[in-house]
Design a protein around this motif. Structure first.
Motif, mmCIF file in Angstrom:
data_model
loop_
_atom_site.group_PDB
_atom_site.id
_atom_site.type_symbol
_atom_site.label_atom_id
_atom_site.label_comp_id
_atom_site.label_asym_id
_atom_site.label_seq_id
_atom_site.Cartn_x
_atom_site.Cartn_y
_atom_site.Cartn_z
ATOM 1 N N ILE A 3 26.841 40.155 45.826
ATOM 2 C CA ILE A 3 27.541 41.370 45.404
ATOM 3 C C ILE A 3 28.949 41.314 45.986
ATOM 4 O O ILE A 3 29.128 41.238 47.201
ATOM 5 C CB ILE A 3 26.787 42.631 45.856
ATOM 6 C CG1 ILE A 3 25.409 42.659 45.170
ATOM 7 C CG2 ILE A 3 27.585 43.899 45.510
ATOM 8 C CD1 ILE A 3 24.471 43.717 45.677
ATOM 9 N N GLN A 5 32.909 42.904 46.021
ATOM 10 C CA GLN A 5 33.754 44.067 45.717
ATOM 11 C C GLN A 5 35.208 43.628 45.539
ATOM 12 O O GLN A 5 35.769 42.966 46.413
ATOM 13 C CB GLN A 5 33.626 45.065 46.871
ATOM 14 C CG GLN A 5 34.579 46.234 46.837
ATOM 15 C CD GLN A 5 34.131 47.325 45.858
ATOM 16 O OE1 GLN A 5 32.995 47.761 45.899
ATOM 17 N NE2 GLN A 5 35.043 47.741 44.990
ATOM 18 N N THR A 7 39.043 44.229 45.809
ATOM 19 C CA THR A 7 39.841 45.079 46.707
ATOM 20 C C THR A 7 41.329 44.854 46.441
ATOM 21 O O THR A 7 41.697 44.222 45.457
ATOM 22 C CB THR A 7 39.564 44.721 48.188
ATOM 23 O OG1 THR A 7 39.948 43.358 48.393
ATOM 24 C CG2 THR A 7 38.101 44.913 48.540
ATOM 25 N N ASN A 13 40.204 38.356 46.273
ATOM 26 C CA ASN A 13 39.791 38.514 44.875
ATOM 27 C C ASN A 13 39.739 37.166 44.174
ATOM 28 O O ASN A 13 38.822 36.880 43.404
ATOM 29 C CB ASN A 13 40.755 39.439 44.122
ATOM 30 C CG ASN A 13 40.682 40.879 44.612
ATOM 31 O OD1 ASN A 13 39.736 41.235 45.322
ATOM 32 N ND2 ASN A 13 41.664 41.674 44.252
ATOM 33 N N TYR A 38 30.062 48.189 32.333
ATOM 34 C CA TYR A 38 29.883 46.865 32.936
ATOM 35 C C TYR A 38 29.155 45.935 31.949
ATOM 36 O O TYR A 38 28.252 46.365 31.219
ATOM 37 C CB TYR A 38 29.031 46.963 34.201
ATOM 38 C CG TYR A 38 29.800 47.314 35.453
ATOM 39 C CD1 TYR A 38 30.205 46.329 36.346
ATOM 40 C CD2 TYR A 38 30.093 48.634 35.760
ATOM 41 C CE1 TYR A 38 30.894 46.646 37.513
ATOM 42 C CE2 TYR A 38 30.781 48.964 36.925
ATOM 43 C CZ TYR A 38 31.175 47.963 37.788
ATOM 44 O OH TYR A 38 31.855 48.284 38.940
ATOM 45 N N ARG A 155 29.102 52.295 36.816
ATOM 46 C CA ARG A 155 29.432 52.137 38.237
ATOM 47 C C ARG A 155 28.665 50.946 38.794
ATOM 48 O O ARG A 155 27.545 50.655 38.335
ATOM 49 C CB ARG A 155 29.011 53.385 39.018
ATOM 50 C CG ARG A 155 29.786 54.604 38.621
ATOM 51 C CD ARG A 155 29.362 55.797 39.439
ATOM 52 N NE ARG A 155 29.951 57.006 38.880
ATOM 53 C CZ ARG A 155 29.493 58.231 39.126
ATOM 54 N NH1 ARG A 155 28.460 58.407 39.929
ATOM 55 N NH2 ARG A 155 30.077 59.262 38.580
ATOM 56 N N GLY A 156 29.259 50.335 39.820
ATOM 57 C CA GLY A 156 28.605 49.197 40.457
ATOM 58 C C GLY A 156 27.180 49.523 40.888
ATOM 59 O O GLY A 156 26.266 48.718 40.719
ATOM 60 N N GLU A 157 26.976 50.728 41.426
ATOM 61 C CA GLU A 157 25.634 51.098 41.903
ATOM 62 C C GLU A 157 24.604 51.057 40.762
ATOM 63 O O GLU A 157 23.434 50.750 40.987
ATOM 64 C CB GLU A 157 25.649 52.485 42.568
ATOM 65 C CG GLU A 157 25.978 53.592 41.595
ATOM 66 C CD GLU A 157 26.049 54.990 42.233
ATOM 67 O OE1 GLU A 157 25.031 55.682 42.223
ATOM 68 O OE2 GLU A 157 27.135 55.366 42.699
ATOM 69 N N VAL A 172 31.945 44.111 41.631
ATOM 70 C CA VAL A 172 32.050 45.572 41.616
ATOM 71 C C VAL A 172 33.515 45.994 41.647
ATOM 72 O O VAL A 172 34.283 45.525 42.491
ATOM 73 C CB VAL A 172 31.301 46.184 42.817
ATOM 74 C CG1 VAL A 172 31.493 47.702 42.855
ATOM 75 C CG2 VAL A 172 29.811 45.834 42.765
ATOM 76 N N ASP A 173 33.905 46.853 40.703
ATOM 77 C CA ASP A 173 35.223 47.483 40.720
ATOM 78 C C ASP A 173 35.095 48.736 39.859
ATOM 79 O O ASP A 173 35.092 48.647 38.634
ATOM 80 C CB ASP A 173 36.279 46.527 40.148
ATOM 81 C CG ASP A 173 37.670 47.145 40.191
ATOM 82 O OD1 ASP A 173 37.870 48.135 40.923
ATOM 83 O OD2 ASP A 173 38.564 46.651 39.475
ATOM 84 N N ASP A 174 34.926 49.864 40.520
ATOM 85 C CA ASP A 174 34.601 51.077 39.771
ATOM 86 C C ASP A 174 35.828 51.715 39.147
ATOM 87 O O ASP A 174 36.176 52.857 39.431
ATOM 88 C CB ASP A 174 33.830 52.062 40.653
ATOM 89 C CG ASP A 174 32.369 51.629 40.795
ATOM 90 O OD1 ASP A 174 31.916 50.808 39.973
ATOM 91 O OD2 ASP A 174 31.692 52.102 41.720
#
Ligand code: TXA
Ligand code: MG
Length: 349
Positions: A3, A5, A7, A13, A38, A155-157, A172-174
């Motif tokens: 996972i 993220q 940033t 990245n 997604y 959302r990533g979740e 993940v990048d919301d």
């Protein structure tokens, strides 16, 4: 499942893109954000890799995938008949939330087109999606990154909930803006036909193309024997665990009816969810009330719709009542998803 993220740290990245690209080139699966929802990606021209998408989602194999590209040059490679209309739409709406159906060329395996002679192509505008396609150098076949039948992830979740342990990597990048899937327009026949409504509306397409039709199956006015042209649109879809019903009509009557229905179910001991709006939220008397957006700006409803449906599941409500929305502009995409999520249960007041 890795996972990762996104940033502000560009160096970091870049490492994420490289790692994800390695996975894609080796035939693995990577979920990534787009401006709509997604996606769950694999190398589109690698049959074994795309077969894994169907397995991870539990998706029926006759339901074709959208191929994501980062450069319009890819059109000529993926389609043997890039029409003048396709070029006009690409110029006007790409990169963006529009998918075109065109006759496929031989390099596109039939396993990703559900056996059809056409292919769905989209150039996403989300910078992470675009960068992933560029870095990997592959065309990415990607359906929405949810378990088949569930609401699409915004959302990533949501992706982690559905896909952790089933795929190789989740980026993940919301910053998923739109919240409902791309508009699908079929250009493989005489008159361009919308197979799935989205942020790009019929009016916007007509401005470029002239006559545009809407597949009559879209708003659920399906008569027996009328099969939607997008294979995916015939399945129960976007559905929460709870039993969802839409209440339509004059908004004051809608609120009264939802209050009455909620009390009825609560008296029987059930938890009830209410999909409310900014304008109506204070008028509901009981139930688990979620504000999905503003009736005055239905883009906000599109943005929050799937997250709201998933939150009701988390709260384990048995029934959900939702207000209906206009069928104008993005409201049409909202109603299309709601009607399908409700399995066509509409209460008119
Ligand atoms: O916004 C989107 O389009 C997202 C993001 C990830 O790009 N993708 C997405 O994919 O919504 P999916 O697989 O959930 O929905 C694709 C839809 C399905 O209803 C499928 O039947 C239809 O596109 N489709 C794909 N290829 C087709 C074809 N050749 N002819 C007709 N319909 C097609
Ligand atoms: Mg989907």
């Amino acid at each position: 499942t890795i996972i990762a993220q996104i940033t502000e740290n560009e160096e970091q990245n870049q490492k994420i893109y490289e790692q994800a690209s390695d996975i894609l080139k080796r035939g693995g699966l990577v979920a990534f954000p787009t401006e709509t929802v997604y996606g769950l990606g694999a190398d589109a021209l690698d049959e074994e890799a795309s077969a894994k998408i169907y397995a991870a989602k539990g998706r029926p194999s006759d339901n074709p995938l959208i191929v994501h590209i980062a450069d319009t040059k890819a059109l000529e490679e993926l389609s043997c008949d890039v029409t003048a209309q396709a070029k006009l739409l690409a110029e006007k709406f790409w990169p963006g939330p529009l998918t075109m159906i065109l006759k496929k060329s031989d390099c596109v395996p039939k396993s990703i087109t559900g056996g059809l002679g056409t292919v769905a192509i989209r150039m996403p505008s989300h910078p992470v999606a675009a960068q992933l396609i560029r870095t990997s150098g592959v065309y990415i076949a990607a359906p929405s990154a949810n378990i088949s039948g569930k609401p699409s992830p915004t959302r990533g979740e949501h992706v982690i909930h559905d896909m952790k342990g089933r795929i190789d990597m989740i980026i993940v990048d919301d910053t998923v803006d739109i919240g409902v899937e791309s508009t699908i327009v079929d250009l493989s026949e005489d008159v361009p036909t919308i197979l799935r409504p989205g942020y790009i509306t019929k009016e916007m397409l007509s401005e470029v193309l002239g006559e545009v039709r809407i597949d009559p199956a879209i708003m659920g006015s399906v008569k027996p024997g009328v099969v939607p042209k997008a294979p995916g649109m015939k399945y129960k879809h976007y559905a929460p665990d709870a039993d969802l019903a839409i209440v339509e009509g004059d908004i004051d009557k809608v609120v009264d009816k939802i209050n009455a229905l909620t009390k009825e179910k609560e008296a029987l001991g059930y938890r009830v969810g209410i999909m409310a709006t900014q304008e109506t939220k204070d008028r509901y008397e009981s139930g688990v009330i979620k504000v999905v957006g503003s009736r005055k700006d239905e883009a906000t409803v599109a943005h929050n719709l799937y997250a709201a449906l998933r939150e009701f599941d988390k709260q384990q409500v048995a029934y959900i009542y939702s207000e209906g929305f206009s069928e104008n502009q993005v409201g049409q995409a909202v109603m299309n998803r709601l009607i399908k999520a409700a399995g066509h249960t509409i209460i008119n007041v």
